[in-house]
Design a protein around this motif. Structure first.
Motif, mmCIF file in Angstrom:
data_model
loop_
_atom_site.group_PDB
_atom_site.id
_atom_site.type_symbol
_atom_site.label_atom_id
_atom_site.label_comp_id
_atom_site.label_asym_id
_atom_site.label_seq_id
_atom_site.Cartn_x
_atom_site.Cartn_y
_atom_site.Cartn_z
ATOM 1 N N GLN A 84 0.817 -1.216 0.000
ATOM 2 C CA GLN A 84 0.000 0.000 0.000
ATOM 3 C C GLN A 84 0.848 1.262 0.000
ATOM 4 O O GLN A 84 0.531 2.228 -0.681
ATOM 5 C CB GLN A 84 -0.915 0.032 1.222
ATOM 6 C CG GLN A 84 -2.139 -0.841 1.101
ATOM 7 C CD GLN A 84 -3.028 -0.693 2.324
ATOM 8 O OE1 GLN A 84 -2.530 -0.566 3.437
ATOM 9 N NE2 GLN A 84 -4.326 -0.720 2.116
ATOM 10 N N THR A 85 1.909 1.279 0.769
ATOM 11 C CA THR A 85 2.725 2.485 0.871
ATOM 12 C C THR A 85 3.851 2.531 -0.162
ATOM 13 O O THR A 85 4.518 3.554 -0.282
ATOM 14 C CB THR A 85 3.337 2.614 2.278
ATOM 15 O OG1 THR A 85 4.114 1.453 2.546
ATOM 16 C CG2 THR A 85 2.268 2.793 3.323
ATOM 17 N N ALA A 86 4.059 1.442 -0.903
ATOM 18 C CA ALA A 86 5.153 1.408 -1.877
ATOM 19 C C ALA A 86 4.986 2.499 -2.928
ATOM 20 O O ALA A 86 5.962 3.168 -3.295
ATOM 21 C CB ALA A 86 5.224 0.035 -2.537
ATOM 22 N N ALA A 87 3.774 2.701 -3.423
ATOM 23 C CA ALA A 87 3.546 3.738 -4.441
ATOM 24 C C ALA A 87 3.882 5.117 -3.880
ATOM 25 O O ALA A 87 4.484 5.949 -4.565
ATOM 26 C CB ALA A 87 2.101 3.694 -4.928
ATOM 27 N N SER A 91 6.980 6.962 -5.580
ATOM 28 C CA SER A 91 6.486 7.895 -6.586
ATOM 29 C C SER A 91 7.501 8.959 -6.996
ATOM 30 O O SER A 91 7.572 9.284 -8.188
ATOM 31 C CB SER A 91 5.167 8.530 -6.139
ATOM 32 O OG SER A 91 5.350 9.276 -4.960
ATOM 33 N N PRO A 92 8.318 9.526 -6.098
ATOM 34 C CA PRO A 92 9.319 10.490 -6.582
ATOM 35 C C PRO A 92 10.297 9.864 -7.578
ATOM 36 O O PRO A 92 10.673 10.501 -8.563
ATOM 37 C CB PRO A 92 10.046 10.932 -5.311
ATOM 38 C CG PRO A 92 9.090 10.676 -4.211
ATOM 39 C CD PRO A 92 8.298 9.481 -4.632
ATOM 40 N N LEU A 93 10.682 8.613 -7.340
ATOM 41 C CA LEU A 93 11.581 7.942 -8.281
ATOM 42 C C LEU A 93 10.895 7.688 -9.616
ATOM 43 O O LEU A 93 11.517 7.829 -10.672
ATOM 44 C CB LEU A 93 12.071 6.618 -7.695
ATOM 45 C CG LEU A 93 12.954 6.724 -6.456
ATOM 46 C CD1 LEU A 93 13.259 5.336 -5.901
ATOM 47 C CD2 LEU A 93 14.231 7.463 -6.769
ATOM 48 N N LEU A 94 9.624 7.318 -9.573
ATOM 49 C CA LEU A 94 8.888 7.082 -10.808
ATOM 50 C C LEU A 94 8.729 8.360 -11.621
ATOM 51 O O LEU A 94 8.893 8.359 -12.842
ATOM 52 C CB LEU A 94 7.517 6.478 -10.499
ATOM 53 C CG LEU A 94 7.526 5.085 -9.874
ATOM 54 C CD1 LEU A 94 6.117 4.663 -9.474
ATOM 55 C CD2 LEU A 94 8.125 4.083 -10.826
ATOM 56 N N VAL A 95 8.438 9.473 -10.952
ATOM 57 C CA VAL A 95 8.290 10.753 -11.639
ATOM 58 C C VAL A 95 9.623 11.185 -12.246
ATOM 59 O O VAL A 95 9.683 11.627 -13.399
ATOM 60 C CB VAL A 95 7.726 11.829 -10.681
ATOM 61 C CG1 VAL A 95 7.808 13.211 -11.288
ATOM 62 C CG2 VAL A 95 6.288 11.501 -10.315
#
Length: 153
Positions: A84-87, A91-95
């Motif tokens: 649940q908290t992985a996203a 998310s900063p790395l994905l962006v």
């Protein structure tokens, strides 16, 4: 003499453990303070609860689990890392990765378009390799100046 020091030492250990746990638990009323810093009624009750749990022989992990079960995951300053908290955590790395990918694609497209244009111009025209190289050098645009925007590239 040792029996007098033993209860004092035990009390100091309990206090140190309780303060350590209290620094890692968020005040449910204040939100921005730990229960160690807060003077809200709920913080005082939670500090007492933690001390009672320590006196009952519970481990720090068991106390954190009880607080999390009773008040929800947000009561802890360091929520566990799960699906649940992985996203949220990633998310900063994905962006940043997506932005780097867009930038790399734009640079690749810019280079590819120049070469495709040059090759289309010389297609079917008998040129020596040196002449083809000269054509590519002439058709390659200069590096962008500061006035261009990222979407113009």
């Amino acid at each position: 003499m040792e029996s007098e020091e033993d209860p004092v030492k035990k009390t100091q250990i309990v206090d140190a453990r309780a303060r350590n746990i209290s620094h890692n638990v968020r005040c449910t009323e204040c939100g921005s303070q730990s229960i160690e810093e807060s003077q809200a009624d709920v913080a005082i009750l939670l500090r007492k609860l933690i001390r009672d749990e320590i006196h009952a022989g519970k481990s720090d992990k068991e106390i954190y689990k009880k607080l999390e079960d009773d008040f929800g995951e947000t009561v802890l300053y360091a929520p566990r890392f799960d699906l649940q908290t992985a996203a949220l955590w990633l998310s900063p790395l994905l962006v940043a990765g997506a932005a780097a990918g867009v930038w790399a694609y734009q640079k690749h497209r810019q280079k590819t378009n120049v070469h495709v244009m040059a090759l289309n111009l010389v297609r079917g025209v008998p040129l020596t390799p040196k002449e083809k190289q000269t054509m590519l050098e002439v058709l390659t645009p200069p590096p962008p100046q500061g006035g261009r925007k990222w979407w113009d590239r």
